[in-house]
Design a protein around this motif. Sequence first.
Motif, PDB file in Angstrom:
ATOM      1  N   ALA A 150       0.842  -1.205   0.000  1.00  0.00           N
ATOM      2  CA  ALA A 150       0.000   0.000   0.000  1.00  0.00           C
ATOM      3  C   ALA A 150       0.872   1.247   0.000  1.00  0.00           C
ATOM      4  O   ALA A 150       0.584   2.217  -0.710  1.00  0.00           O
ATOM      5  N   ASP A 151       1.942   1.235   0.774  1.00  0.00           N
ATOM      6  CA  ASP A 151       2.861   2.372   0.801  1.00  0.00           C
ATOM      7  C   ASP A 151       3.504   2.597  -0.555  1.00  0.00           C
ATOM      8  O   ASP A 151       3.642   3.722  -1.011  1.00  0.00           O
ATOM      9  N   ARG A 152       3.891   1.515  -1.226  1.00  0.00           N
ATOM     10  CA  ARG A 152       4.504   1.652  -2.546  1.00  0.00           C
ATOM     11  C   ARG A 152       3.527   2.256  -3.552  1.00  0.00           C
ATOM     12  O   ARG A 152       3.905   3.099  -4.355  1.00  0.00           O
ATOM     13  N   TRP A 153       2.261   1.816  -3.525  1.00  0.00           N
ATOM     14  CA  TRP A 153       1.261   2.383  -4.428  1.00  0.00           C
ATOM     15  C   TRP A 153       1.057   3.866  -4.141  1.00  0.00           C
ATOM     16  O   TRP A 153       0.993   4.689  -5.053  1.00  0.00           O
ATOM     17  N   GLY A 154       0.936   4.222  -2.880  1.00  0.00           N
ATOM     18  CA  GLY A 154       0.739   5.624  -2.519  1.00  0.00           C
ATOM     19  C   GLY A 154       1.900   6.498  -2.926  1.00  0.00           C
ATOM     20  O   GLY A 154       1.716   7.603  -3.438  1.00  0.00           O
TER      21      GLY A 154
END
Length: 95
Positions: free
Chosen positions: A44-48
């Motif tokens: 999720a952090d990578r997508w954000g």
Amino acid sequence: MIGMLHKMGLSSNVMYGLGFASIGAAIASWSMSMNAEPDGIARADRWGIFVGEWAPTFFALGCAMRLEEQWGPVSPRERMRETAERAREAMPVGG
């Protein structure tokens, strides 16, 4: 490139709007990925972060487009005429 974007009908306001939209998209993709991905918070952090990196690019393009809108393109003929006028003004006139 900026002149080409301007000719396509894009403006600085569009670029600023896309910058703010990408911030919202980063938050939305982070929260959706956090709930949907089995890998958890790391993915999720990578997508954000991936989507969030678009915002500075759009804001920089917005600044460049704003300058293009204010000053506009200067043709080589106009630039040469302005240079000649400045040179004439700098020359001492008889006396």
